[in-house]
Write an enzyme that holds these catalytic residues in place. Structure first.
Site, PDB file in Angstrom:
ATOM      1  N   HIS A  49      -3.442 143.341 -33.104  1.00  0.00           N
ATOM      2  CA  HIS A  49      -4.389 144.130 -33.924  1.00  0.00           C
ATOM      3  C   HIS A  49      -4.173 144.094 -35.478  1.00  0.00           C
ATOM      4  CE1 HIS A  49      -7.612 146.944 -34.793  1.00  0.00           C
ATOM      5  NE2 HIS A  49      -6.861 148.115 -34.247  1.00  0.00           N
ATOM      6  N   HIS A  81     -10.873 136.748 -31.783  1.00  0.00           N
ATOM      7  CA  HIS A  81     -11.272 138.048 -31.993  1.00  0.00           C
ATOM      8  C   HIS A  81     -12.256 138.393 -30.430  1.00  0.00           C
ATOM      9  CE1 HIS A  81     -13.213 141.620 -33.437  1.00  0.00           C
ATOM     10  NE2 HIS A  81     -12.304 141.559 -34.420  1.00  0.00           N
ATOM     11  N   ASP A 119      -7.267 139.131 -40.591  1.00  0.00           N
ATOM     12  CA  ASP A 119      -5.803 139.027 -41.010  1.00  0.00           C
ATOM     13  C   ASP A 119      -5.388 137.802 -41.399  1.00  0.00           C
ATOM     14  OD1 ASP A 119      -5.352 141.974 -40.260  1.00  0.00           O
ATOM     15  OD2 ASP A 119      -5.451 141.172 -38.200  1.00  0.00           O
TER      16      ASP A 119
HETATM   17  N1  CMC Z   1      -4.981 131.175 -30.841  1.00  0.00           N
HETATM   18  C1  CMC Z   1      -5.181 130.259 -29.745  1.00  0.00           C
HETATM   19  N2  CMC Z   1      -5.750 130.831 -28.655  1.00  0.00           N
HETATM   20  C2  CMC Z   1      -6.501 132.123 -28.777  1.00  0.00           C
HETATM   21  C3  CMC Z   1      -6.333 132.651 -29.848  1.00  0.00           C
HETATM   22  C4  CMC Z   1      -5.413 132.303 -30.855  1.00  0.00           C
HETATM   23  N3  CMC Z   1      -5.129 133.207 -32.014  1.00  0.00           N
HETATM   24  N4  CMC Z   1      -7.065 133.943 -29.501  1.00  0.00           N
HETATM   25  C5  CMC Z   1      -7.416 133.744 -28.246  1.00  0.00           C
HETATM   26  N5  CMC Z   1      -7.136 132.566 -27.791  1.00  0.00           N
HETATM   27  C6  CMC Z   1      -7.695 132.057 -26.330  1.00  0.00           C
HETATM   28  C7  CMC Z   1      -6.544 132.752 -25.413  1.00  0.00           C
HETATM   29  O1  CMC Z   1      -5.447 132.161 -25.147  1.00  0.00           O
HETATM   30  C8  CMC Z   1      -7.588 132.862 -24.279  1.00  0.00           C
HETATM   31  O2  CMC Z   1      -7.769 131.600 -23.714  1.00  0.00           O
HETATM   32  P1  CMC Z   1      -7.718 131.384 -22.016  1.00  0.00           P
HETATM   33  O3  CMC Z   1      -9.274 131.583 -21.780  1.00  0.00           O
HETATM   34  O4  CMC Z   1      -7.685 129.930 -22.019  1.00  0.00           O
HETATM   35  O5  CMC Z   1      -6.553 132.294 -21.328  1.00  0.00           O
HETATM   36  C9  CMC Z   1      -8.878 133.017 -24.910  1.00  0.00           C
HETATM   37  O6  CMC Z   1      -8.922 132.462 -26.332  1.00  0.00           O
HETATM   38  C10 CMC Z   1      -9.327 134.406 -24.825  1.00  0.00           C
HETATM   39  O7  CMC Z   1      -8.457 135.119 -25.450  1.00  0.00           O
HETATM   40  P2  CMC Z   1      -8.007 136.704 -25.023  1.00  0.00           P
HETATM   41  O8  CMC Z   1      -6.528 136.907 -25.692  1.00  0.00           O
HETATM   42  O9  CMC Z   1      -8.353 136.903 -23.632  1.00  0.00           O
HETATM   43  O10 CMC Z   1      -8.895 137.276 -26.002  1.00  0.00           O
HETATM   44  P3  CMC Z   1      -9.063 138.952 -26.442  1.00  0.00           P
HETATM   45  O11 CMC Z   1     -10.490 139.306 -26.646  1.00  0.00           O
HETATM   46  O12 CMC Z   1      -8.672 139.571 -25.534  1.00  0.00           O
HETATM   47  O13 CMC Z   1      -8.219 139.133 -27.648  1.00  0.00           O
HETATM   48  C11 CMC Z   1      -7.500 138.811 -29.757  1.00  0.00           C
HETATM   49  C12 CMC Z   1      -8.697 138.998 -28.991  1.00  0.00           C
HETATM   50  C13 CMC Z   1      -7.566 139.054 -31.336  1.00  0.00           C
HETATM   51  C14 CMC Z   1      -6.216 139.971 -29.565  1.00  0.00           C
HETATM   52  C15 CMC Z   1      -6.919 137.258 -29.817  1.00  0.00           C
HETATM   53  O14 CMC Z   1      -7.709 136.645 -30.283  1.00  0.00           O
HETATM   54  C16 CMC Z   1      -5.327 137.285 -30.306  1.00  0.00           C
HETATM   55  O15 CMC Z   1      -4.515 137.737 -29.793  1.00  0.00           O
HETATM   56  N6  CMC Z   1      -5.470 136.598 -31.664  1.00  0.00           N
HETATM   57  C17 CMC Z   1      -4.211 136.515 -32.349  1.00  0.00           C
HETATM   58  C18 CMC Z   1      -3.801 138.029 -32.675  1.00  0.00           C
HETATM   59  C19 CMC Z   1      -4.512 138.219 -34.084  1.00  0.00           C
HETATM   60  O16 CMC Z   1      -4.988 137.459 -35.101  1.00  0.00           O
HETATM   61  N7  CMC Z   1      -5.148 139.597 -34.166  1.00  0.00           N
HETATM   62  C20 CMC Z   1      -6.050 140.075 -35.376  1.00  0.00           C
HETATM   63  C21 CMC Z   1      -7.451 140.614 -34.856  1.00  0.00           C
HETATM   64  S1  CMC Z   1      -8.714 140.835 -35.816  1.00  0.00           S
HETATM   65  C22 CMC Z   1      -8.257 142.099 -36.780  1.00  0.00           C
HETATM   66  C23 CMC Z   1      -7.500 143.364 -35.962  1.00  0.00           C
HETATM   67  O17 CMC Z   1      -7.920 143.769 -35.093  1.00  0.00           O
HETATM   68  O18 CMC Z   1      -6.616 143.857 -36.638  1.00  0.00           O
END
Ligand code: CMC
Length: 403
Positions: free
Chosen positions: A249, A288, A339
């Site tokens: 987050h 996201h 971020d």
């Molecule tokens: N880099 C590479 N692959 C990614 C990323 C990333 N940053 N984010 C998601 N994916 C892939 C993930 O590996 C998964 O692949 P697969 O289907 O093959 O397993 C797929 O995309 C779906 O990811 P998820 O983790 O199930 O998606 P989610 O909706 O549960 O999570 C998220 C959203 C923001 C937590 C995630 O994208 C993430 O961990 N991003 C990196 C951390 C980040 O930048 N967080 C800030 C979020 S925005 C502002 C805020 O909330 O503060």
């Protein structure tokens, strides 16, 4: 999507509570990991359009507010549903100014517990808000009027706490708020002990406007769920800060900048992306739950980060990384989020890296409050369920006989 990914096979909860996988599982019992797609409320506060990459606060596109409004106006808008007229603006700003000062007890406690190596500023901020709640009177008065009073206190005081923590870390005395300065100007003034340039104050203001609200995200849900049991506002904000701290987050902004520093130069970006892919690791600042295209906040922050003469190298790394990751993962809906570029701006403004998420909290507190007040108007305690996949009727063995 998450239903298939949940890892729990389709099963039916029978009347007796046992499971059988022979039946179709009723829709209401599907496991939605991360409450993906769950809708908690009807809201007028804001709208996140993940397909078109739009963010709206009370009807206004966030880019328009970032260009034209100040933080006080945006906080007012989120809470009251309309932009303030002149008189409302003056009253609201005065109210915030009257709430800026930090009680001496909080400074003392922060000074005592501050361990420079181990205390994360988000943990200290969370603790400070908890102490502020202990010192507050009538916290359990759940009337809208009292929640608003306490909300104004929190919006006003978070920058004071953050600036004081920053100075304590450097072995400096906290600076008293200047009541002649606006909210964001005063934040930077308390940080550095001198009035910021109009450009720097505006930069922070734009970033804080962009971070002020964002739908029912993890920290907002934490705040609203805490408040829905009719707990006090300070408890809700303590919980929200705890949630925001996590690197999935708000904590991502800190990790992003650390990764830029590790990458060192644009020449190493490709290698970094390949390494992350090989290890199946996420790249922070991308992806996201809602946006499947460029986060509109990232686009605005990118524009401002690109203009910083003292952050040219960081920006170059960010821009190339942005391009590489979008080329590799864009077709899967993975783009830079809020971020990704914010840290470059915070570094330019003189914040240490591990303070970045505190700025996010200082901005988001207006959204947390607005959402809490909105939910409270038709309050219902949160009580989702989980699905029991354990055993039944296990035989109890006395301790001495357990293997
Ligand atoms: N880099 C590479 N692959 C990614 C990323 C990333 N940053 N984010 C998601 N994916 C892939 C993930 O590996 C998964 O692949 P697969 O289907 O093959 O397993 C797929 O995309 C779906 O990811 P998820 O983790 O199930 O998606 P989610 O909706 O549960 O999570 C998220 C959203 C923001 C937590 C995630 O994208 C993430 O961990 N991003 C990196 C951390 C980040 O930048 N967080 C800030 C979020 S925005 C502002 C805020 O909330 O503060």
């Amino acid at each position: 999507m998450s239903k298939e990914k949940s890892g729990v096979s389709r099963q039916l909860l029978t009347k007796e509570g046992a499971f059988t996988s022979d039946f179709e599982w009723p829709l209401t019992l599907l496991v939605d990991k991360g409450l993906d797609g769950a809708v908690t409320n009807k809201s007028r506060v804001g709208y996140v359009d993940g397909d078109k990459g739009r963010l709206i606060y009370q009807g206004y596109p966030v880019e328009v507010l970032a260009e034209n409004a100040d933080y006080e106006e945006v906080a007012y808008l989120l809470i009251f549903g309309k932009l303030p007229n002149e008189q409302e603006y003056v009253e609201f700003s005065q109210n915030l100014k009257a709430n800026r000062k930090m009680p001496v007890e909080v400074v003392k406690i922060m000074d005592i517990i501050y361990d420079h190596e181990h205390s994360h500023p988000m943990s200290l901020l969370r603790t400070a808000v908890s102490v502020l709640g202990v010192l507050q009177k009538n916290v359990m008065d759940t009337s809208r009027e009292n929640e608003l009073r306490m909300g104004m206190h929190l919006i006003a005081i978070l920058p004071t706490v953050i600036a004081a923590l920053h100075r304590l870390r450097l072995g400096l005395k906290p600076v008293e708020p200047d009541l002649n300065l606006k909210h964001v100007e005063n934040f930077l003034y308390m940080l550095h002990g001198k009035k910021p340039s109009a450009r720097d104050a505006r930069l922070l203001e734009i970033s804080m406007i962009l971070h002020a609200d964002h739908g029912m995200n993890a920290s907002t849900l934490t705040a609203v769920a805490t408040s829905a049991s009719l707990s006090d506002l300070y408890s809700s904000i303590v919980g929200a800060i705890g949630s925001l701290k996590g690197p999935l987050h708000g904590g991502a902004n800190e990790v992003v900048l650390k990764e830029f520093l590790k990458i060192k130069s644009v020449d190493h970006v490709k290698e970094f992306v390949a390494e992350k892919a090989a290890k199946k690791e996420k790249i922070m600042g991308f992806g996201h739950r809602i946006y499947k295209t460029y986060d509109p906040r990232a686009a605005v922050l990118k524009k401002y980060a690109s203009k910083l003469n003292d952050e040219v190298e960081m920006f170059k790394i960010a821009e190339v990384l942005d391009r590489e990751v979008v080329a590799k993962y864009g077709s899967r809906g993975i783009y830079p989020n809020v971020d990704f570029y914010s840290g470059i701006i915070y570094r330019h403004l003189g914040f240490e890296i591990n303070f970045f998420t505190t700025i996010f909290a200082a901005a988001r507190v207006a959204g947390w409050l607005a959402r809490i007040l909105e939910y409270r108007a038709e309050n219902r305690i949160f009580r989702p369920r989980d699905v029991y996949v354990g055993e039944f009727n296990k035989e109890f063995t006395v301790r001495e006989k357990r293997p």
